[in-house]
Design an enzyme around this catalytic site. Structure first.
Site, short mmCIF file in Angstrom:
data_model
loop_
_atom_site.label_atom_id
_atom_site.label_comp_id
_atom_site.label_asym_id
_atom_site.label_seq_id
_atom_site.Cartn_x
_atom_site.Cartn_y
_atom_site.Cartn_z
N TYR A 146 16.75 -38.34 -47.45
CA TYR A 146 16.70 -39.59 -46.69
C TYR A 146 16.06 -39.58 -45.36
O TYR A 146 16.44 -38.85 -44.78
CB TYR A 146 17.95 -40.36 -46.62
CG TYR A 146 18.61 -40.75 -48.17
CD1 TYR A 146 17.94 -41.97 -48.81
CD2 TYR A 146 19.52 -40.29 -48.72
CE1 TYR A 146 18.45 -42.25 -50.18
CE2 TYR A 146 20.18 -40.62 -49.94
CZ TYR A 146 19.55 -41.76 -50.61
OH TYR A 146 19.94 -42.21 -51.81
N LYS A 162 51.70 -31.28 -46.60
CA LYS A 162 51.20 -32.47 -46.36
C LYS A 162 49.81 -32.49 -46.70
O LYS A 162 48.84 -31.45 -46.83
CB LYS A 162 51.43 -33.19 -44.79
CG LYS A 162 50.80 -32.04 -43.83
CD LYS A 162 51.26 -32.64 -42.41
CE LYS A 162 50.57 -31.73 -41.52
NZ LYS A 162 50.61 -32.42 -40.15
#
EC number: 5.1.1.1
Length: 376
Positions: A270, A40
């Site tokens: 940033y 999965k």
């Protein structure tokens, strides 16, 4: 998301390691016991189809996925063995599953009744696995009366083939077996209520298989172990020593695309959360949180050439920066996550750094990062 094939950033997957992990587990199985390979979430980020093909060749009895679309992907890749969808699929898609020989989980009686409405006017028969909530608190039958009613509903019902019954352990990765044993008892009790006979009874996951003596079951759902990762968050505990060797299969690599010297007082990233206190060599790596390498990795040390270097400044959407002790050439290899468990930037160390589990770190690495497969 478009794979970045023209960017120097890849997830490398060692299919040789995948093969060894599966072989080690298969040698550990009880006589007559089989394995379902859990692929999965794109094989926990490793690549569902490629991993499934390896498991198929070695002799896995089938596969487990989370959603119907993942099962259909395997069918399109010519995987013909059993595929079980572990999550709840809307009953309206029962005919699609049946037409593609895909097995679905039954979470409750209401689901069965709804699915029957979509199947009864067709010649399709849906393979089902009865889900038991033995203590996970997620999906499945947890009340005797409801399970008994479902058994009665299924008796002589040609719309369904009862292929399996299963549960999932909540704490098989813990050395405290109290709740594990409680779940075993609950599952055995629910099993005693069966009036229909499934082909397979299964409850053992990777942790139960490699740490405990769980319930005698027909199948082991082998998931995280396929990828060479220990299911425990405390793998060094003597009570949680794996009974099989595990060989990590995934590494995450890039290279330096820019190198420069910044000066005292210059900021990086940033918000300028890193400010140089002296002349500092900064390298830029073209990977960011848009690739699944989240901002919490600020400060984590990656391997640039042969040197561990800290990530400085906030990780950007598409790039991050490292502080280096010396200037290194453009194109220098950067190992962001190593497949060597002895390296300081192995996947367990990465998970610990951001206060999560290695399952999540692997699954976060998204499709913008091409997968490169090799076998050692």
């Amino acid at each position: 998301m478009v794979p970045g094939i023209h960017r120097p950033a890849v997830v490398k997957v060692n299919l040789g390691a995948i093969k060894r992990n599966i072989e080690n587990e298969m040698q550990h199985l009880e006589p007559g016991q089989k394995m379902l390979a859990v692929v999965k979430a794109n094989g926990y980020g490793h690549g569902a189809v490629e991993v499934a093909k390896v498991a198929d060749q070695i002799g896995a009895a089938g596969f487990c996925v989370a959603i119907l679309d993942e099962a259909l992907e395997l069918r399109r890749a010519d995987i013909t063995k059993t595929i079980l969808v572990l999550g709840v699929v809307s009953p309206e898609y029962a005919p699609i599953a049946a037409a593609n020989d895909i097995s679905l989980t039954v979470p409750n009686l209401e689901w069965l009744k709804e699915a029957e409405k979509y199947l009864e006017n067709s010649d399709l028969q849906l393979k089902i696995h009865l889900g038991i909530d033995s203590g996970m608190g997620r999906i499945g039958f947890n009340e005797d009366k409801d399970f008994i009613a479902a058994n009665k509903f299924l008796e002589n019902n040609d719309n369904f083939y009862i292929e399996g019954m299963f549960a999932h352990f909540a704490s098989a990765d813990s050395s405290d077996e109290t709740y594990f044993k409680h779940q075993c008892e609950k599952f055995n009790h629910m099993k005693s209520l069966l009036t229909v006979k499934p082909k397979w009874i299964h409850v053992d996951n990777t942790a139960a298989s490699i740490f405990h003596n769980g319930i005698k079951s027909d199948l082991v759902r082998f998931g995280i172990g396929i990828y060479g990762l220990n299911p425990s968050s405390n793998p060094n505990s003597p009570d949680l020593k794996s009974k099989i060797a595990l060989d990590p299969a995934l590494s995450f690599e890039s290279e330096l695309t820019h190198v420069k010297t910044i000066h005292q007082g210059d900021g990086v990233g940033y918000g300028s959360t890193f400010v140089a206190d002296k002349d500092t060599i900064i390298g830029t790596v073209p990977v960011g949180y848009a690739d699944g390498f989240i901002r919490k990795f600020q400060g984590f040390k990656v391997k640039v050439g042969n040197t561990y270097c800290p990530i400085v400044g906030r990780i950007c959407m598409d790039q991050f920066m490292v502080e280096m002790p010396k200037e290194m050439p453009l194109g220098t290899k950067v190992v962001i996550i190593s497949d060597n468990p002895d390296d300081l930037n192995n996947i367990k160390a990465a998970a610990d750094y951001v206060d999560t589990i290695h399952y999540e770190v692997a699954c976060l690495l998204n499709d913008r990062l091409p997968r490169v497969y090799y076998e050692d």
